[in-house]
Design an enzyme around this catalytic site. Structure first.
Site, PDB file in Angstrom:
ATOM      1  N   CYS A   1       0.715  -1.054   0.001  1.00  0.00           N
ATOM      2  CA  CYS A   1      -0.118  -0.274  -0.149  1.00  0.00           C
ATOM      3  C   CYS A   1       0.868   1.221  -0.125  1.00  0.00           C
ATOM      4  CB  CYS A   1      -0.943  -0.102   1.335  1.00  0.00           C
ATOM      5  SG  CYS A   1      -1.940   1.398   1.259  1.00  0.00           S
TER       6      CYS A   1
ATOM      7  N   HIS B   1     -10.074   1.144  -0.011  1.00  0.00           N
ATOM      8  CA  HIS B   1      -9.584   2.611   0.277  1.00  0.00           C
ATOM      9  C   HIS B   1     -10.849   3.625   0.421  1.00  0.00           C
ATOM     10  CE1 HIS B   1      -5.434   3.049   1.017  1.00  0.00           C
ATOM     11  NE2 HIS B   1      -5.013   2.147   0.085  1.00  0.00           N
TER      12      HIS B   1
ATOM     13  N   HIS C   1      -8.567  -3.638  -3.610  1.00  0.00           N
ATOM     14  CA  HIS C   1      -7.787  -2.851  -2.704  1.00  0.00           C
ATOM     15  C   HIS C   1      -8.213  -1.561  -2.769  1.00  0.00           C
ATOM     16  CE1 HIS C   1      -3.596  -1.949  -0.845  1.00  0.00           C
ATOM     17  NE2 HIS C   1      -3.845  -0.853  -1.046  1.00  0.00           N
ATOM     18  N   GLU C   2      -8.252  -0.678  -3.841  1.00  0.00           N
ATOM     19  CA  GLU C   2      -8.651   0.368  -4.173  1.00  0.00           C
ATOM     20  C   GLU C   2     -10.078   0.745  -3.690  1.00  0.00           C
ATOM     21  OE1 GLU C   2      -6.234   2.392  -4.577  1.00  0.00           O
ATOM     22  OE2 GLU C   2      -5.016   0.996  -5.025  1.00  0.00           O
TER      23      GLU C   2
END
Length: 494
Positions: free
Chosen positions: A411, A457, A453-454
């Site tokens: 990250c 976020h 993953h994004e």
């Protein structure tokens, strides 16, 4: 020379002589050829050499335009001649920009921008004014910090020291907007000696120059195509001792962005490093953004310490773990009403991705979410290992495959470690296009991991929360997968 290709080359050469104000003799002197040689080339009696084309391009700072015209000429018959509208061809606006040429000069403390536009009045009425904008952003990607900076140190008219002229006649102006980091004004085609309107069918060079201290100018420069434009060129002129490096991105109305389609050319002259670039017939509303960094200045700021991976990310504008923005859900866009805001955020994300890619190699692909650059909006970009770019607005995962795998992730917001994270091998993501269209896209294997993953976020989650109980990230020094692709079992068909 062949008629079509030869004519295109000669037109290109003459155009750039006009832009730079060189006579045939002056150009000949600078490139080391005789005036007779230049005259014969422009008269079509002599085929130019490749060396002449390269030298003329460098001397005239044509950004590769003359070299490209020479290649078309050498191809003799395969030339792709740029579209040149006839003088009476109609346009959407009364003004046509025949050539926009911009130079940004930096002396180590102050930036001086000089913008020249050859305007043609294609409408039925005289034109007597022209709108210009001067916008600065010292900390792109961190709007709160920039806003605070300009509240304390506003951009002033005194420091800008604006000068403007039309075919060498000085102009006056009228202010439209005066804000801390943004100025908008009408250049009036008049002065105390008289009025100088641009009449139908006429062309004239409009030139204006302004200065901004580097404490208020960020390391970027953007050109937006607001009028039909036939040619655009940009030159960045920096001290060579600062060891500058430059890159560029084009953003369209659809928020799609790509590296410049033509290369940025670099040359050295008298202790200066000069970058030049040009393009033909840029699309209306496109934005061309050049960014740079001064490697020598960065070295001076850190002469003794070895930066960690997270330090490097922090230095290029990536928000680091511990910042509250990374732990809350990002604010969604109301599309298409907020389309312009969405485009601006994507431009900042693409800029951040370029900065990140300059300091680290990503063999598995990479992504950046808006909160990671200090912007509380639900947008992210993902770049596949093959370079495919995916833009996500307001994304959410609506379905996951029962099959999962566990692989290391990194990250940008705590890049000193890598952690093993279980993820589904396929996900269905609901998201929006910039025009508000709702769609569902299926991602598999490595792309599913990158996208998940994004999306995390944008919902305030870091991958640490996805790791199995008792499993901890490992230091990046122990990780052996940098630069390699995702690994999947031979039996995987997904």
């Amino acid at each position: 020379m062949t008629t079509e290709a030869g004519g295109a080359f000669v037109a290109e050469l003459k155009r750039w002589r006009d832009v730079r104000g060189f006579s045939q003799s002056a150009l000949a002197n600078r490139v080391g050829y005789t005036p007779s040689y230049v005259s014969k080339v422009e008269g079509g009696q002599l085929m130019p050499s490749a060396a002449f084309a390269r030298q003329a391009d460098d001397v005239l700072r044509a950004g590769g335009a003359i070299v490209r015209a020479y290649r078309d000429l050498a191809a003799a018959g395969r030339a792709d001649v740029p579209h040149q509208p006839a003088p009476d061809e109609p346009h959407a606006a009364s003004l046509l920009v025949e050539h926009e040429d911009t130079t940004l000069y930096y002396d180590g403390n102050v930036y001086r921008a000089t913008q020249r536009r050859k305007l043609r009045n294609d409408g039925p009425d005289p034109v007597s004014r022209y709108l210009i904008r001067i916008s600065v952003d010292r900390y792109p990607g961190n709007p709160e910090r920039s806003n605070q900076h300009y509240r304390q140190h506003p951009l002033t008219w005194h420091e800008i020291n604006l000068r403007a002229n039309l075919d060498s006649e000085p102009l006056t102006w009228r202010v439209q907007h005066d804000r801390d980091a943004f100025k908008e004004l009408w250049l009036l085609f008049e002065n105390e000696d008289g009025q100088y309107p641009l009449y139908p069918g006429e062309s004239a060079w409009l030139e204006y120059t302004y200065c901004v201290d580097d404490t208020k100018w960020g390391t970027w420069f953007q050109r937006a195509v607001r009028l039909p434009t036939r040619r655009m060129s940009v030159r960045l002129d920096f001290p060579a001792e600062l060891k500058p490096t430059v890159w560029g991105l084009e953003t369209s109305m659809t928020a799609a962005a790509l590296p410049f389609r033509t290369a940025i050319r670099r040359s050295e002259e008298d202790g200066r490093r000069i970058y030049s670039w040009s393009t033909d017939d840029p699309p209306l509303h496109a934005r061309f953004r050049l960014e740079w960094k001064f490697r020598a200045r960065h070295d001076e700021e850190n002469p003794h310490a070895m930066q960690t991976a997270s330090d490097r990310m922090r230095s290029i504008g990536i928000v680091q773990e511990g910042d509250a923005i990374l732990t809350k859900a990002a604010r969604p866009f109301a599309l298409p009403d907020e389309a312009e805001d969405a485009r601006r955020v994507v431009a900042e994300l693409l800029s951040a991705a370029e900065r990140v890619s300059a300091v680290h190699v990503f063999g598995k692909g990479m992504g950046v979410a808006a909160p990671q650059i200090g912007i509380d909006r639900a947008a992210a970009i993902v770049r596949s290992p093959e370079g495919e770019l995916i833009t996500l607005f307001n994304p959410s995962i609506v379905e996951e495959s029962p099959e999962t795998d566990e692989q290391y992730e990194g990250c940008l917001s705590f890049f000193d470690v890598r952690g093993k994270v279980p993820r589904p091998l396929a996900i269905s993501v609901e998201h929006q296009d910039i025009d508000g269209t709702q769609r569902i896209t299926i991602f598999e294997r490595g792309m599913a991991r990158l996208v998940a993953h994004e999306v995390d976020h944008l919902h305030g989650l870091l991958y640490r929360s996805r790791m199995r109980d008792g499993v901890q990230p490992i230091p990046v020094s122990e990780y052996r997968g940098t630069g390699s692709s995702w690994q999947y079992g031979a039996g995987d068909e997904r």
